[in-house]
Design a protein around this motif. Structure first.
Motif, PDB file in Angstrom:
ATOM      1  N   THR B   2      -9.606  64.169  18.484  1.00 44.80           N
ATOM      2  CA  THR B   2      -9.730  62.926  19.254  1.00 44.80           C
ATOM      3  C   THR B   2      -9.545  63.202  20.745  1.00 44.80           C
ATOM      4  O   THR B   2      -8.637  63.925  21.141  1.00 44.80           O
ATOM      5  CB  THR B   2      -8.651  61.919  18.788  1.00 44.80           C
ATOM      6  OG1 THR B   2      -8.699  61.844  17.365  1.00 44.80           O
ATOM      7  CG2 THR B   2      -8.890  60.551  19.375  1.00 44.80           C
ATOM      8  N   THR B   4      -8.363  62.312  24.351  1.00 35.48           N
ATOM      9  CA  THR B   4      -7.291  61.466  24.891  1.00 35.48           C
ATOM     10  C   THR B   4      -7.622  61.031  26.316  1.00 35.48           C
ATOM     11  O   THR B   4      -8.024  61.832  27.152  1.00 35.48           O
ATOM     12  CB  THR B   4      -5.941  62.215  24.900  1.00 35.48           C
ATOM     13  OG1 THR B   4      -6.108  63.438  25.626  1.00 35.48           O
ATOM     14  CG2 THR B   4      -5.475  62.537  23.499  1.00 35.48           C
ATOM     15  N   ASP B  23      -9.287  48.497  32.848  1.00 38.46           N
ATOM     16  CA  ASP B  23      -9.229  48.078  31.443  1.00 38.46           C
ATOM     17  C   ASP B  23     -10.606  48.157  30.792  1.00 38.46           C
ATOM     18  O   ASP B  23     -10.724  48.540  29.624  1.00 38.46           O
ATOM     19  CB  ASP B  23      -8.687  46.643  31.338  1.00 38.46           C
ATOM     20  CG  ASP B  23      -7.187  46.573  31.623  1.00 38.46           C
ATOM     21  OD1 ASP B  23      -6.522  47.640  31.571  1.00 38.46           O
ATOM     22  OD2 ASP B  23      -6.684  45.476  31.913  1.00 38.46           O
ATOM     23  N   LEU B  26     -11.337  51.688  30.006  1.00 37.67           N
ATOM     24  CA  LEU B  26     -10.541  52.131  28.852  1.00 37.67           C
ATOM     25  C   LEU B  26     -11.064  51.509  27.549  1.00 37.67           C
ATOM     26  O   LEU B  26     -11.045  52.164  26.496  1.00 37.67           O
ATOM     27  CB  LEU B  26      -9.054  51.785  29.067  1.00 37.67           C
ATOM     28  CG  LEU B  26      -8.380  52.479  30.274  1.00 37.67           C
ATOM     29  CD1 LEU B  26      -6.937  51.983  30.440  1.00 37.67           C
ATOM     30  CD2 LEU B  26      -8.416  54.002  30.166  1.00 37.67           C
ATOM     31  N   ASP B  27     -11.555  50.284  27.611  1.00 39.93           N
ATOM     32  CA  ASP B  27     -12.161  49.651  26.424  1.00 39.93           C
ATOM     33  C   ASP B  27     -13.378  50.445  25.960  1.00 39.93           C
ATOM     34  O   ASP B  27     -13.580  50.654  24.760  1.00 39.93           O
ATOM     35  CB  ASP B  27     -12.602  48.208  26.737  1.00 39.93           C
ATOM     36  CG  ASP B  27     -11.412  47.253  26.826  1.00 39.93           C
ATOM     37  OD1 ASP B  27     -10.309  47.636  26.369  1.00 39.93           O
ATOM     38  OD2 ASP B  27     -11.583  46.146  27.376  1.00 39.93           O
ATOM     39  N   ARG B  30     -12.190  53.571  24.312  1.00 43.59           N
ATOM     40  CA  ARG B  30     -11.661  53.251  22.982  1.00 43.59           C
ATOM     41  C   ARG B  30     -12.810  53.034  21.986  1.00 43.59           C
ATOM     42  O   ARG B  30     -12.757  53.510  20.845  1.00 43.59           O
ATOM     43  CB  ARG B  30     -10.810  51.985  23.078  1.00 43.59           C
ATOM     44  CG  ARG B  30      -9.577  52.001  22.193  1.00 43.59           C
ATOM     45  CD  ARG B  30      -8.721  50.763  22.423  1.00 43.59           C
ATOM     46  NE  ARG B  30      -7.692  50.955  23.425  1.00 43.59           N
ATOM     47  CZ  ARG B  30      -7.595  50.272  24.579  1.00 43.59           C
ATOM     48  NH1 ARG B  30      -8.466  49.320  24.872  1.00 43.59           N
ATOM     49  NH2 ARG B  30      -6.627  50.525  25.420  1.00 43.59           N
ATOM     50  N   SER B  35      -8.390  58.158  22.007  1.00 40.59           N
ATOM     51  CA  SER B  35      -7.029  57.649  21.974  1.00 40.59           C
ATOM     52  C   SER B  35      -6.649  57.325  23.423  1.00 40.59           C
ATOM     53  O   SER B  35      -6.682  58.202  24.290  1.00 40.59           O
ATOM     54  CB  SER B  35      -6.119  58.725  21.380  1.00 40.59           C
ATOM     55  OG  SER B  35      -4.816  58.545  21.825  1.00 40.59           O
ATOM     56  N   VAL B  36      -6.336  56.056  23.674  1.00 36.09           N
ATOM     57  CA  VAL B  36      -6.216  55.571  25.053  1.00 36.09           C
ATOM     58  C   VAL B  36      -4.797  55.096  25.363  1.00 36.09           C
ATOM     59  O   VAL B  36      -4.186  54.395  24.556  1.00 36.09           O
ATOM     60  CB  VAL B  36      -7.223  54.410  25.290  1.00 36.09           C
ATOM     61  CG1 VAL B  36      -7.011  53.765  26.649  1.00 36.09           C
ATOM     62  CG2 VAL B  36      -8.656  54.917  25.161  1.00 36.09           C
ATOM     63  N   GLU B  37      -4.298  55.492  26.524  1.00 39.11           N
ATOM     64  CA  GLU B  37      -3.011  54.985  26.996  1.00 39.11           C
ATOM     65  C   GLU B  37      -3.152  54.525  28.440  1.00 39.11           C
ATOM     66  O   GLU B  37      -3.971  55.064  29.185  1.00 39.11           O
ATOM     67  CB  GLU B  37      -1.956  56.085  26.946  1.00 39.11           C
ATOM     68  CG  GLU B  37      -1.484  56.411  25.540  1.00 39.11           C
ATOM     69  CD  GLU B  37      -0.359  57.442  25.562  1.00 39.11           C
ATOM     70  OE1 GLU B  37       0.681  57.164  24.971  1.00 39.11           O
ATOM     71  OE2 GLU B  37      -0.539  58.499  26.202  1.00 39.11           O
ATOM     72  N   ARG B 189     -17.297  54.885  27.753  1.00 36.92           N
ATOM     73  CA  ARG B 189     -17.878  55.320  26.470  1.00 36.92           C
ATOM     74  C   ARG B 189     -18.605  56.655  26.635  1.00 36.92           C
ATOM     75  O   ARG B 189     -18.422  57.583  25.843  1.00 36.92           O
ATOM     76  CB  ARG B 189     -18.855  54.234  25.982  1.00 36.92           C
ATOM     77  CG  ARG B 189     -18.917  54.144  24.470  1.00 36.92           C
ATOM     78  CD  ARG B 189     -19.615  52.910  24.025  1.00 36.92           C
ATOM     79  NE  ARG B 189     -21.012  52.912  24.480  1.00 36.92           N
ATOM     80  CZ  ARG B 189     -21.900  51.992  24.109  1.00 36.92           C
ATOM     81  NH1 ARG B 189     -21.539  51.006  23.309  1.00 36.92           N
ATOM     82  NH2 ARG B 189     -23.138  52.051  24.533  1.00 36.92           N
TER      83      ARG B 189
END
Lengths: 208, 201
Positions: B2, B4, B23, B26-27, B30, B35-37, B189
């Motif tokens: 995965t 990160t 955001d 990050l969406d 995801r 794997s998103v933080e 993406r």
């Protein structure tokens, strides 16, 4: 009437290169008896970063209570505002950037609320000086810092033509500037020039 | 494996234009399976660099707070998206304060020679800068780039993209911008897909 100088020593490292450059200039200014100088080490100035809340656009003041309460008034009162900063990661050190960002209250006053920064009789008489040092030898090492410095001076009603710059690259370790061939004399010359110009403006009555 | 992705928001203004744009990126990441933080700098306990240069000898920062741990997370991520609005023609003092703290990594890389990133490593690590500005000047972001460059070079990332949107004052916020949020989502993406391809070959 004495010429009032307000100088921010912006480096977190006390008595390093950018502060030495500032001290040289201030010492040359202090030779004139009609000059009062207040030097503010930024590490002792208690300036928090701007919170971006935009409340100053309505309130005409900052909602934060810290050292800026004092510096705000002194920035308005001074005839010449000096800013010194080392270059960290190709820009102003963050302590100086915090001061620049907190000048947002002046931006709101000038451009949003359309209120004066200084009374009409002092308009066009103020000068700005930016001093910087960088460890890097690249000639473009100061380029990204200058636009933020201009923002700071513009919002406190000091225009481009009234800002002087002395930026010295290639000085890294503490004391390195002592060995620079021209930095000291350039700083002293700049100090004399600024005081001469300021006295001319203050003595000349109304000026555009 | 995965991918990160670590998003870092340097805006003091929670859920404003810049963080919203981050955001969206990050969406997108995801959605591509990463794997998103996300870390919000105003919630982090750290102080600016003191310029003491102690790290030039030790390779460690003498300031004990939460900044070095965030640098550990940056070094461990495949993609870092760092976000800041433009204040006074530059990044925020909060983000600059964090970036300046990377001096100990610079010292490891250039003085102590204990840190090095191979071209293969850099190819597998992507850095993205995300920003918004109220001003409509096209060059309003230009003076932010050098500090972001310094950060990504110092941490072994290929600084590959800027996702920026100016003129927020006129649009009255990022949500009214015709393309920015979609662009950020697509980029998120796409970068994750590209990193997957690189890692699997």
């Amino acid at each position: 009437m004495p010429v009032k100088i307000l100088a921010f020593a912006g480096s977190p490292r006390r008595f390093g290169n950018s502060e030495t450059l500032l001290d040289w200039m201030l010492a040359s200014m202090a030779e004139d008896p009609d000059v009062t100088i207040e030097k503010v080490p930024i590490t002792e100035a208690n300036i928090n970063p701007c919170r971006g809340c935009n409340a100053c656009e309505k309130l005409n003041k900052c909602i934060q209570r810290d050292g800026m309460d004092i510096w705000h008034d002194k920035i308005v009162e001074a005839d010449c505002i000096v800013l010194s900063s080392p270059i960290f990661c190709m820009g102003l050190c963050s302590q100086v950037k915090a001061l620049v960002d907190r000048a947002q209250v002046f931006r709101s006053r000038k451009y949003v609320l359309k209120l004066p920064i200084v009374p009409p009789e002092r308009k066009g008489k103020r000068l700005g000086v930016f001093l910087a040092t960088a460890g890097q030898t690249w000639p473009h090492v100061f380029d990204a810092a200058v636009p933020s410095v201009k923002c700071f001076y513009h919002v406190i009603d000091i225009k481009d033509a009234d800002i002087s710059y002395l930026m010295v690259n290639g000085v890294d370790e503490k004391g390195a500037i002592e060995h620079h061939p021209t930095a000291r004399s350039d700083a002293e010359k700049l100090g004399k020039m600024v005081i001469g110009e300021e006295k001319k403006r203050l003595g000349a009555g109304i000026q555009a | 494996m995965t991918i990160t992705v670590l998003g870092i928001s340097g805006s003091p203004h929670r859920h404003g234009n810049t963080e919203t744009l981050l955001d969206s990126f990050l969406d997108g990441a995801r959605a591509a399976g990463a794997s998103v933080e996300k870390v919000v700098l105003v919630d982090l306990d750290y102080t600016p660099c003191r310029g003491c240069n102690a790290c030039h000898k030790t390779g460690e920062c003498i300031v004990k707070d939460e900044a070095p741990a965030l640098y550990d997370r940056i070094l461990a991520a495949d993609c870092v998206a760092i976000a800041s609005p433009i204040y006074s023609m530059g990044i925020t003092a909060q983000l600059k304060g964090f970036i300046d703290r990377a001096q100990y990594l610079w010292a490891r890389k250039f003085i102590l020679k204990t840190l090095d990133f191979s071209p293969e490593h850099i190819k597998k690590h992507r850095g993205v800068f995300i920003s918004t500005a109220g001003q409509d000047l096209a060059h309003v972001f230009d003076n932010a780039f050098p500090a972001i460059s310094a950060l990504f070079h110092g941490t072994g990332f290929d600084y590959s993209d800027n996702i920026v949107a100016n003129n927020m004052d006129r649009y009255n916020g990022i949500k009214n911008h015709p393309t920015a949020l979609k662009e950020a989502y697509m980029k998120g993406r796409q970068i994750v897909q590209e990193l997957e391809t690189i890692k699997n070959t």
